[in-house]
Design a protein around this motif. Structure first.
Motif, PDB file in Angstrom:
ATOM      1  N   VAL A   1      29.865  15.379  68.133  1.00  0.00           N
ATOM      2  CA  VAL A   1      28.750  16.157  68.683  1.00  0.00           C
ATOM      3  C   VAL A   1      27.421  15.790  68.033  1.00  0.00           C
ATOM      4  O   VAL A   1      27.374  15.328  66.899  1.00  0.00           O
ATOM      5  CB  VAL A   1      29.005  17.673  68.538  1.00  0.00           C
ATOM      6  N   LYS A   2      26.335  16.005  68.791  1.00  0.00           N
ATOM      7  CA  LYS A   2      24.992  15.741  68.284  1.00  0.00           C
ATOM      8  C   LYS A   2      24.579  16.773  67.240  1.00  0.00           C
ATOM      9  O   LYS A   2      23.880  16.447  66.291  1.00  0.00           O
ATOM     10  CB  LYS A   2      23.973  15.781  69.435  1.00  0.00           C
ATOM     11  N   THR A   3      24.991  18.019  67.454  1.00  0.00           N
ATOM     12  CA  THR A   3      24.610  19.121  66.570  1.00  0.00           C
ATOM     13  C   THR A   3      25.848  19.628  65.828  1.00  0.00           C
ATOM     14  O   THR A   3      26.838  20.000  66.468  1.00  0.00           O
ATOM     15  CB  THR A   3      23.987  20.278  67.378  1.00  0.00           C
ATOM     16  N   SER A   4      25.790  19.644  64.526  1.00  0.00           N
ATOM     17  CA  SER A   4      26.911  20.077  63.702  1.00  0.00           C
ATOM     18  C   SER A   4      27.440  21.439  64.154  1.00  0.00           C
ATOM     19  O   SER A   4      26.675  22.371  64.390  1.00  0.00           O
ATOM     20  CB  SER A   4      26.470  20.154  62.243  1.00  0.00           C
ATOM     21  N   GLY A   5      28.753  21.529  64.282  1.00  0.00           N
ATOM     22  CA  GLY A   5      29.402  22.787  64.628  1.00  0.00           C
ATOM     23  C   GLY A   5      29.330  23.175  66.089  1.00  0.00           C
ATOM     24  O   GLY A   5      29.753  24.265  66.464  1.00  0.00           O
ATOM     25  N   ASN A   6      28.837  22.287  66.959  1.00  0.00           N
ATOM     26  CA  ASN A   6      28.684  22.640  68.373  1.00  0.00           C
ATOM     27  C   ASN A   6      29.991  22.440  69.147  1.00  0.00           C
ATOM     28  O   ASN A   6      30.076  21.638  70.081  1.00  0.00           O
ATOM     29  CB  ASN A   6      27.553  21.855  69.022  1.00  0.00           C
TER      30      ASN A   6
END
Length: 162
Positions: free
Chosen positions: A43-48
Motif C-alpha cells: 500500500v501507498k499509505t502505511s496501515g491502509n
C-alpha cells in the motif's frame, strides 16, 4: 464514605471496553497470513488495509470483484492480461469499461496494473471512499480510497467498470 454508583459503572464500562479493545486488536493482528512488512509494501499509505475475511485459495481478487467467493477466476491462465484483454473479459461479463478517475459514477469494479500491458489486480468498490479486495491467496481486505496500492505488486488504478 459514599460511593457514586454512576462513576463506578462508568469505570467498569471503561475497563471492559478497554480490555475488549485490546483483545480485538490482538485477534485482528493474528488473522493476517503474512508478516506485516508484506502488507505495508503493498500500500501507498502505511496501515491502509483492514481485515474483512480470512486468507483462502478458494477465490481471488477477480472472483471476489465479480461476486464469486467459490472460484479462482483468472481467464488469462498464468499470465496477466493487457488492459484491452481485461476490458474484453469484463465486457463479456456485462461490465462497461471507463478510464479511471476518482470521480464516483456508479463504479462497481476497479482494475489495477503496473502498466496497460500488465493488469495485476481487481477490487470491488465499497462506496465513494473505500475499496474491498481479495489479495491473491491472502485475506479479503478493505482500503481507504480507490487507488491504495504501491507499485510493489498491484500498481495503480487504471480502469473502472460499472
Amino acid at each position: 464514605m459514599k460511593i457514586n454508583k454512576s462513576i463506578v459503572s462508568g469505570l467498569i464500562a471503561i475497563s471492559v471496553f478497554g480490555a475488549g479493545s485490546l483483545t480485538a486488536f490482538a485477534g485482528y493482528e493474528s488473522h493476517f497470513y503474512a508478516p506485516k512488512s508484506e502488507y505495508e509494501a503493498m500500500v501507498k499509505t502505511s496501515g491502509n488495509y483492514y481485515y474483512l475475511a480470512a486468507a483462502t485459495d478458494a477465490y481471488n481478487c477477480l472472483g471476489y470483484a465479480l461476486g464469486d467467493t467459490n472460484h479462482w477466476v483468472w481467464p488469462w491462465g498464468g499470465s496477466n492480461p493487457t488492459l484491452q484483454q481485461a476490458n474484453n473479459y469484463m465486457t463479456s461479463q456485462m461490465y462497461n469499461p471507463y478510464p479511471y478517475s476518482s470521480t464516483p459514477s456508479n463504479v462497481k469494479i476497479i482494475a489495477y496494473g503496473t502498466s496497460t500491458s500488465n493488469i495485476t489486480h481487481f477490487s470491488r468498490v465499497a462506496d465513494a471512499n473505500y475499496s474491498n479486495a481479495k489479495w491473491g491467496g491472502w485475506e479479503r481486505l478493505q482500503s481507504l480510497g480507490w487507488d491504495p496500492y504501491s507499485n510493489y505488486v498491484y500498481g495503480s488504478a487504471l480502469q473502472k467498470y460499472n
